[in-house]
Design a protein around this motif. Structure first.
Motif, PDB file in Angstrom:
ATOM      1  N   TRP A 126      35.462  38.632  42.149  1.00 40.39           N
ATOM      2  CA  TRP A 126      35.990  38.545  40.857  1.00 40.39           C
ATOM      3  C   TRP A 126      35.202  39.597  40.073  1.00 40.39           C
ATOM      4  CZ3 TRP A 126      40.310  37.029  41.342  1.00 40.39           C
ATOM      5  CH2 TRP A 126      41.020  35.904  42.222  1.00 40.39           C
ATOM      6  N   SER A 128      36.504  40.918  36.573  1.00 42.89           N
ATOM      7  CA  SER A 128      36.566  40.614  34.864  1.00 42.89           C
ATOM      8  C   SER A 128      37.626  39.753  34.724  1.00 42.89           C
ATOM      9  CB  SER A 128      37.160  42.198  34.531  1.00 42.89           C
ATOM     10  OG  SER A 128      38.455  42.415  34.956  1.00 42.89           O
ATOM     11  N   ALA A 129      37.601  39.318  33.484  1.00 41.41           N
ATOM     12  CA  ALA A 129      38.667  38.277  33.080  1.00 41.41           C
ATOM     13  C   ALA A 129      39.176  38.411  31.709  1.00 41.41           C
ATOM     14  CB  ALA A 129      37.883  37.141  33.059  1.00 41.41           C
ATOM     15  N   GLU A 130      40.455  37.781  31.332  1.00 37.10           N
ATOM     16  CA  GLU A 130      40.996  37.882  29.984  1.00 37.10           C
ATOM     17  C   GLU A 130      41.603  36.620  29.803  1.00 37.10           C
ATOM     18  OE1 GLU A 130      44.520  39.997  29.927  1.00 37.10           O
ATOM     19  OE2 GLU A 130      44.831  40.347  32.070  1.00 37.10           O
ATOM     20  N   ARG A 141      42.731  34.699  33.035  1.00 36.71           N
ATOM     21  CA  ARG A 141      43.317  35.403  34.219  1.00 36.71           C
ATOM     22  C   ARG A 141      41.835  36.290  34.734  1.00 36.71           C
ATOM     23  NH1 ARG A 141      48.061  38.325  33.018  1.00 36.71           N
ATOM     24  NH2 ARG A 141      49.215  36.009  33.559  1.00 36.71           N
ATOM     25  N   LEU A 142      41.940  35.992  36.119  1.00 38.40           N
ATOM     26  CA  LEU A 142      40.438  36.643  36.726  1.00 38.40           C
ATOM     27  C   LEU A 142      40.957  37.789  37.391  1.00 38.40           C
ATOM     28  CD1 LEU A 142      38.349  33.859  37.977  1.00 38.40           C
ATOM     29  CD2 LEU A 142      38.472  34.776  35.860  1.00 38.40           C
ATOM     30  N   HIS A 143      40.653  39.162  37.332  1.00 37.59           N
ATOM     31  CA  HIS A 143      40.830  40.269  38.032  1.00 37.59           C
ATOM     32  C   HIS A 143      39.689  40.561  39.120  1.00 37.59           C
ATOM     33  CE1 HIS A 143      44.087  41.456  35.316  1.00 37.59           C
ATOM     34  NE2 HIS A 143      43.359  40.691  34.428  1.00 37.59           N
ATOM     35  N   THR A 145      38.858  42.417  43.341  1.00 38.92           N
ATOM     36  CA  THR A 145      38.865  43.292  44.588  1.00 38.92           C
ATOM     37  C   THR A 145      38.768  42.515  45.713  1.00 38.92           C
ATOM     38  OG1 THR A 145      36.919  44.046  44.540  1.00 38.92           O
ATOM     39  CG2 THR A 145      38.314  45.236  43.228  1.00 38.92           C
ATOM     40  N   SER A 150      43.916  44.640  45.371  1.00 30.95           N
ATOM     41  CA  SER A 150      43.247  43.918  44.421  1.00 30.95           C
ATOM     42  C   SER A 150      43.849  42.368  44.341  1.00 30.95           C
ATOM     43  CB  SER A 150      43.883  44.753  43.071  1.00 30.95           C
ATOM     44  OG  SER A 150      45.284  44.507  43.273  1.00 30.95           O
ATOM     45  N   THR A 152      44.465  38.730  41.553  1.00 31.43           N
ATOM     46  CA  THR A 152      44.424  38.063  40.143  1.00 31.43           C
ATOM     47  C   THR A 152      44.506  36.684  40.441  1.00 31.43           C
ATOM     48  OG1 THR A 152      46.703  38.308  39.846  1.00 31.43           O
ATOM     49  CG2 THR A 152      45.250  39.924  38.898  1.00 31.43           C
ATOM     50  N   ASP A 154      45.182  33.005  37.917  1.00 27.81           N
ATOM     51  CA  ASP A 154      45.314  32.307  36.627  1.00 27.81           C
ATOM     52  C   ASP A 154      45.166  30.950  36.773  1.00 27.81           C
ATOM     53  OD1 ASP A 154      46.527  34.786  35.964  1.00 27.81           O
ATOM     54  OD2 ASP A 154      48.515  34.263  35.756  1.00 27.81           O
ATOM     55  N   GLU A 164      47.564  35.968  43.228  1.00 29.54           N
ATOM     56  CA  GLU A 164      48.430  37.314  43.747  1.00 29.54           C
ATOM     57  C   GLU A 164      47.425  38.337  44.158  1.00 29.54           C
ATOM     58  OE1 GLU A 164      51.343  40.627  41.936  1.00 29.54           O
ATOM     59  OE2 GLU A 164      50.905  38.987  40.902  1.00 29.54           O
TER      60      GLU A 164
END
Length: 400
Positions: A126, A128-130, A141-143, A145, A150, A152, A154, A164
Motif C-alpha cells: 500500500w 497512499s490512502a484517501e 480507500r488504499l491504493h 502496487t 495496481s 485498491t 475500501d 480490486e
C-alpha cells in the motif's frame, strides 16, 4: 494514524467476533467480458472456530481438521474431506482441500500475522490512502502496487467493502465486493448430516431430481443382468395393453454398498412378503375384491451402482447375497428372480425414498407406481405383504 485505525478496526472485527458477508467476485477479461460469482462467507475466528461457505447450491463448513459439504437440493448425501494434521484451524483446512479462494476474510479471521488480502495477488504494497464515504460510513480507500499492476482496497465501519487488483499484464482484473450483514447465531451454521449417505468427492454432490411418488410413472431405463450382462428394461412395458393395470411387478432397488448380511435379510423378507401377498390376491380374486386377471408377476432386483473404484466387487458382493437369499427362501425348482444393475446417475432409490437403505417398488405393466416401501433388514414379511396389498386396493381402487 487514520489509515492504521481503519485497518486495525477491520482486523479486530474479523479476528475477535463472528462475521457474515455477502461477496460478489467479478473477473474482467482484457476484451471486456466479465464473469461474476456470488457467495456468502461466515466466520467464527480461532482454531476452534469455523468457516461456512454458501456457494450457490453448495454449502460447505470447515472446522478443525475437516470440511463437510452438502448440496442444498439433495437431502440424502454429504461429503467429508479430511485435512492433514498440519492443517490446524478452518482456514488451513479450506486452503488445503479447496482451490485458492479470492477471499480476504479467511486471512482476516484466522491468520495471526500479516493479512493476505488476496491469495491470487503477490507483492502487494500500500502506497497512499484517501477518505471515502461508503453506505453512509466514513472510510478509507488504499491504493497500492503489486508484482504486475495496481490494487485498491475500501474499508468502512470496521469491514472490508471492496478489493480490486490486476491479475496479469494483459489487463485481467479482479473485483471483490463485500456486503456485511448480521451473522445471527453461529450455532446454527453447523451442518447436520445425520442420516445422510457419505460420498467421497465434492463433484458427486448434485441435485437429487424429481421425487417419485405413488401414482407416478416409474421411468423406463436400461439395466444389465448380473453375470450375463444382458440388457433388460426397468419400468413399464411399451405395449402393456388393456390388462396392463392388472399385471403387477415388484422391483427391489438395492444400493451397491449395503453390507451383504443386510441385503440377504432384506431379500428374504421381500420374498416371504410376496408369497403372502399372492395368497391374499388369490383370496381377493375368489371373493370378488380383485379382478380375476390380477397377478403379481415377478420380483426383479436392481443394484444402484456408484461408478467409482471397486464397482465390480460391490456388485458381486450384492449378487452373492441375493443368490444366497433366493436359495434359502425359494424351492429349488422355482424360476429364480433376476438381478441386474445400473449406474446410479439417476439416483433412483433416493428419488423414490430419500435416504432409504433399499426400496421395494410395485408397479403395473403400464409403469404406474402402486407401492413404495423402504426396506431395512428388520422389516418383517407381513409389512411387505400389507404394503403390496394396499398398493392394489388403495391406489387403483380395486380393479374391475
Amino acid at each position: 494514524m487514520e489509515v492504521a485505525a481503519h485497518l486495525w478496526a477491520v482486523i479486530g472485527r474479523y479476528r475477535f467476533a463472528a462475521t457474515a458477508d455477502r461477496v460478489r467476485v467479478t473477473l474482467i477479461q482484457p476484451g471486456g467480458r466479465s464473469d461474476m460469482h456470488s457467495l456468502v462467507i461466515r466466520c467464527v475466528p480461532g482454531s476452534a472456530g469455523l468457516v461456512r461457505l454458501e456457494l450457490g447450491d453448495l454449502t460447505l463448513v470447515a472446522r478443525q481438521g475437516s470440511l463437510i459439504a452438502v448440496h442444498n437440493m439433495d437431502p440424502t448425501t454429504f461429503v467429508k474431506l479430511q485435512a492433514s494434521e498440519a492443517s490446524t484451524g478452518p482456514a488451513a483446512v479450506i486452503r488445503e482441500v479447496l482451490p485458492p479462494l479470492a477471499l480476504p476474510h479467511l486471512s482476516l479471521a484466522f491468520d495471526p500475522a500479516q493479512v493476505d488480502w488476496c491469495p491470487l495477488v503477490t507483492g502487494l504494497a500500500w502506497e497512499s490512502a484517501e477518505r471515502v464515504l461508503i453506505d453512509g460510513h466514513d472510510g478509507v480507500r488504499l491504493h497500492g502496487t503489486t508484482d504486475i499492476g495496481s490494487a485498491t482496497l475500501d474499508l468502512a465501519a470496521a469491514r472490508i467493502r471492496r478489493f480490486e487488483a490486476d491479475l496479469d499484464s494483459e489487463g485481467t482484473r479482479l473485483i471483490i465486493e463485500c456486503e456485511p450483514f448480521e451473522p445471527g447465531d453461529p450455532a446454527e451454521w453447523v451442518l447436520d448430516v445425520e442420516g445422510r449417505r457419505a460420498l467421497d468427492r465434492l463433484e458427486s454432490l448434485r441435485p437429487l431430481g424429481t421425487r417419485f411418488k405413488i401414482g407416478d410413472t416409474l421411468p423406463r431405463a436400461s439395466v444389465l443382468t448380473v453375470g450375463t450382462q444382458e440388457e433388460r428394461v426397468l419400468g413399464g412395458e411399451a405395449d402393456a395393453g388393456l390388462l396392463g393395470r392388472s399385471r403387477l411387478h415388484a422391483v427391489l432397488l438395492l444400493r451397491d454398498d449395503t453390507p451383504a448380511t443386510q441385503t440377504r435379510a432384506i431379500v428374504v423378507s421381500v420374498l416371504a412378503g410376496m408369497t403372502e401377498s399372492r395368497r391374499e390376491f388369490l383370496r381377493g380374486r375368489i371373493d370378488g375384491r380383485f379382478a380375476k386377471q390380477l397377478r403379481l408377476v415377478d420380483l426383479f432386483g436392481v443394484i444402484q451402482a456408484e461408478t467409482s473404484g471397486g464397482i465390480l466387487e460391490r456388485i458381486n458382493t450384492q449378487a452373492e447375497a441375493w443368490h444366497d437369499a433366493i436359495e434359502s427362501a425359494l424351492p429349488a425348482e422355482t424360476i429364480k428372480p433376476e438381478l441386474a444393475w445400473q449406474a446410479d446417475g439417476s439416483r433412483l432409490i433416493d428419488r423414490v425414498s430419500p435416504g432409504a437403505l433399499a426400496v421395494l417398488v410395485m408397479h403395473d405393466s403400464t409403469g404406474t407406481i402402486r407401492t413404495i416401501l423402504p426396506m431395512r433388514p428388520e422389516t418383517p414379511a407381513d409389512i411387505v405383504r400389507d404394503a403390496l396389498v394396499a398398493g392394489v386396493a388403495e391406489v387403483a381402487g380395486g380393479l374391475p
